[in-house]
Design an enzyme around this catalytic site. Structure first.
Site, PDB file in Angstrom:
ATOM      1  N   SER A 172       1.135  -1.231   0.296  1.00  0.00           N
ATOM      2  CA  SER A 172       0.039   0.558  -0.292  1.00  0.00           C
ATOM      3  C   SER A 172       1.147   1.444  -0.101  1.00  0.00           C
ATOM      4  O   SER A 172       0.628   2.751  -0.296  1.00  0.00           O
ATOM      5  CB  SER A 172      -0.669   0.024   1.193  1.00  0.00           C
ATOM      6  OG  SER A 172      -2.259  -0.974   1.643  1.00  0.00           O
ATOM      7  N   HIS A 203       1.333   4.997   4.294  1.00  0.00           N
ATOM      8  CA  HIS A 203       0.395   5.268   3.120  1.00  0.00           C
ATOM      9  C   HIS A 203       0.815   6.446   3.211  1.00  0.00           C
ATOM     10  O   HIS A 203       0.962   6.440   1.814  1.00  0.00           O
ATOM     11  CB  HIS A 203      -0.723   5.564   3.336  1.00  0.00           C
ATOM     12  CG  HIS A 203      -1.289   4.050   3.398  1.00  0.00           C
ATOM     13  ND1 HIS A 203      -2.424   3.422   3.650  1.00  0.00           N
ATOM     14  CD2 HIS A 203      -0.872   2.932   2.956  1.00  0.00           C
ATOM     15  CE1 HIS A 203      -3.210   1.794   3.777  1.00  0.00           C
ATOM     16  NE2 HIS A 203      -2.246   1.872   3.064  1.00  0.00           N
TER      17      HIS A 203
END
Length: 238
Positions: free
Chosen positions: A146, A204
């Site tokens: 991610s 992220h």
């Protein structure tokens, strides 16, 4: 970007589901192999490849010795996933955003950018996890692509700001630039409030941050604007 370049890029994008560029395809295969190894061997055999916080070796809640941080984990964690849906969403985003970036940048620059985003995400998560460990929290590993994917999302929004994209949930069309801003603020809010535990929100954000810094470096700009020697031209598709 010239009209010919724009036409060629559109033709390349149209062929992407059937003819992915080489680095993007290799990353998809590598992530698939990593997930297959998890299924065959079990996560317990792969814990040394997961990203563990920096600090003294400690015991997790069930009494097993938690592995210490090792440098290779800054990359290897990104090829492991927490389940099929986790893998599927990351690989869908990798194909959607990675392929047009690789067509635009070329293989070497794209691979450099992706790895910087992955490592940058790991460094940010390492800081957060290590701080939590120092405050008495239990050690926990981080896995998933991610961080690299969010870096790709940031780059896509910067290079193709007015390209229309569609959210999956809910199915709302918006400009790529708007999508980046929405996701960035969403991740920041969840990271600060802790409303979605078990997700590495700061990883992220770290992938986006380091991706943004690298693009600014390529443009010959400093982290906070202006200055610096002019770097290679980074095209923006209006």
């Amino acid at each position: 970007m010239s009209r010919y370049d724009a036409l060629q890029r559109n033709q390349d994008v149209a062929r992407m589901p059937f003819n992915l560029p080489r680095v993007t395809k290799t990353l998809l295969i590598a992530n698939g192999i990593g997930f297959l190894l998890q299924l065959l061997l079990g996560d317990d055999r792969l814990v040394a490849l997961m990203l563990w916080p920096w600090g003294d070796v400690a015991y997790d809640p069930v009494g097993a010795l938690a592995p210490a941080f090792m440098p290779w984990q800054l990359v290897t964690y990104s090829f492991l996933h927490g389940g099929f849906l986790h893998l599927a969403f990351n690989m869908l985003a990798l194909a959607m955003f990675g392929a047009p970036l690789e067509y635009t940048w070329g293989e070497r620059r794209f691979m450099t950018y992706y790895l910087v985003s992955v490592v940058g995400a790991a460094l940010c998560q390492l800081l957060v996890g290590s701080y939590a460990l120092s405050q008495g929290a239990d050690p926990y590993p981080t896995i998933g692509a991610s961080g690299g994917v969010f870096g790709l999302l940031l780059a896509y929004g910067m290079l193709f700001p007015n390209q229309r994209v569609m959210l999956l949930f809910p199915p709302i069309p918006m400009k790529a630039r708007t999508l980046v801003i929405v996701y960035g603020l969403f991740e920041l809010g969840l990271g600060i409030t802790g409303l979605q535990p078990g997700v590495a929100h700061f990883a992220h954000l770290g992938g986006m941050l380091f991706g943004w810094l690298l693009i600014r470096h390529w443009r010959g700009q400093g982290p906070l604007g202006g200055g610096g020697r002019r770097g290679p031209n980074i095209r923006i598709v209006r």
